[in-house]
Design a protein around this motif. Sequence first.
Motif, PDB file in Angstrom:
ATOM      1  N   GLU A 156       0.843  -1.207   0.000  1.00  0.00           N
ATOM      2  CA  GLU A 156       0.000   0.000   0.000  1.00  0.00           C
ATOM      3  C   GLU A 156       0.876   1.254   0.000  1.00  0.00           C
ATOM      4  O   GLU A 156       1.897   1.288   0.690  1.00  0.00           O
ATOM      5  N   PRO A 157       0.475   2.305  -0.752  1.00  0.00           N
ATOM      6  CA  PRO A 157       1.192   3.584  -0.647  1.00  0.00           C
ATOM      7  C   PRO A 157       1.263   4.023   0.815  1.00  0.00           C
ATOM      8  O   PRO A 157       0.339   3.772   1.597  1.00  0.00           O
ATOM      9  N   VAL A 158       2.346   4.688   1.198  1.00  0.00           N
ATOM     10  CA  VAL A 158       2.629   4.967   2.611  1.00  0.00           C
ATOM     11  C   VAL A 158       2.390   6.448   2.910  1.00  0.00           C
ATOM     12  O   VAL A 158       2.902   7.322   2.203  1.00  0.00           O
ATOM     13  N   GLY A 159       1.604   6.721   3.969  1.00  0.00           N
ATOM     14  CA  GLY A 159       1.329   8.101   4.383  1.00  0.00           C
ATOM     15  C   GLY A 159       2.173   8.505   5.584  1.00  0.00           C
ATOM     16  O   GLY A 159       2.718   7.648   6.281  1.00  0.00           O
ATOM     17  N   SER A 160       2.253   9.826   5.851  1.00  0.00           N
ATOM     18  CA  SER A 160       3.102  10.328   6.936  1.00  0.00           C
ATOM     19  C   SER A 160       2.610   9.844   8.307  1.00  0.00           C
ATOM     20  O   SER A 160       3.406   9.534   9.195  1.00  0.00           O
ATOM     21  N   LYS A 161       1.282   9.751   8.475  1.00  0.00           N
ATOM     22  CA  LYS A 161       0.730   9.330   9.776  1.00  0.00           C
ATOM     23  C   LYS A 161       1.153   7.894  10.076  1.00  0.00           C
ATOM     24  O   LYS A 161       1.625   7.582  11.174  1.00  0.00           O
TER      25      LYS A 161
END
Length: 338
Positions: A22-27
């Motif tokens: 999955e694409p990775v977010g900052s949170k």
Amino acid sequence: MLNERRLEVLRAIVQDYVGTEEPVGSKALTERHSLGVSPATVRNDMAALEDEGYIAQPHTSAGRIPTDKGYRLFVDKLAGVKPMTAPERRAIQNFLDGAVDLDDVVGRTVRLLAQLTRQVAVVQYPSLTRSTVRHVELLALAPARLMLVLITDTGRVEQRMIDCPAPFGESSLADLRARLNSRVAGRRFADVPQLVQDLPEAFENEDRGTVSTVLSTLLETLVEETEERLMIGGTANLTRFGHDFPLTIRPVLEALEEQVVLLKLLGEATDSGMTVRIGHENAHEGLNSTSVVSVGYGSGGEAVAKLGVVGPTRMDYPGTMGAVRAVARYVGQILAES
């Protein structure tokens, strides 16, 4: 150059994306990794990484994924090679130790690599041009028919039938066998023509035609193009990564069918070091969505061929590099002992 914190953020993005798909977010990054900074700082670092082309946003309001450039930096600076565990090393040794001949060694190596990495495994047969002669056997099948058996230091065995211009006696055959082995055993293939060129002169006139015929058969065997042989396995593993190939898996499968393409991918066998080619670094267009990890193997300190794996760019590089290196080391040991 990226500062240490941004390198850590890139490492975390690669690890998470490889693990989760999955694409990775900052949170998610701040929750899963001890980066020691706020999500806002991580967002700024991600923006900088994106500006420099190390990560990309696949679609709006999504996290980020590594680019080829990001994976390249990860492999070059951030990824240690993951060592195999003791049970894994024992399993490799036990599986390869059961091999009965060179074909079996190569076949087992392909199956093992494909299982360990869950990628496509490619193994090149030891190259004759980099081999040395272990023994030349000559057997009489009929008064004017011989069999030549060439055995190399890598366990390769080549057989040829020879029709002689005249009957060849048992004592002449024994003499030729002994003289031939005293000159070529333990010598590199490239040196053999020079070493045997005056051999016919050591025999009686009536035997020289046969000696010359045997020598030309031997030299033909040394230069034949049979050396560029490959075995490939685990192609079905690619079907697990359908979404890693943006358009279709077909160009990858077509490229894998071309032996010339695969030999170029593995690189020169003389280069025994680990090579990792990522995405567009692969010259063949059909393989732009894949990465290739390869290494040389051989007996002693010299590589006689290459082995490696092909998989999507979203691969576990430390684990794959560790498996490829470990298997190459064991194959080299087997060749040295064979």
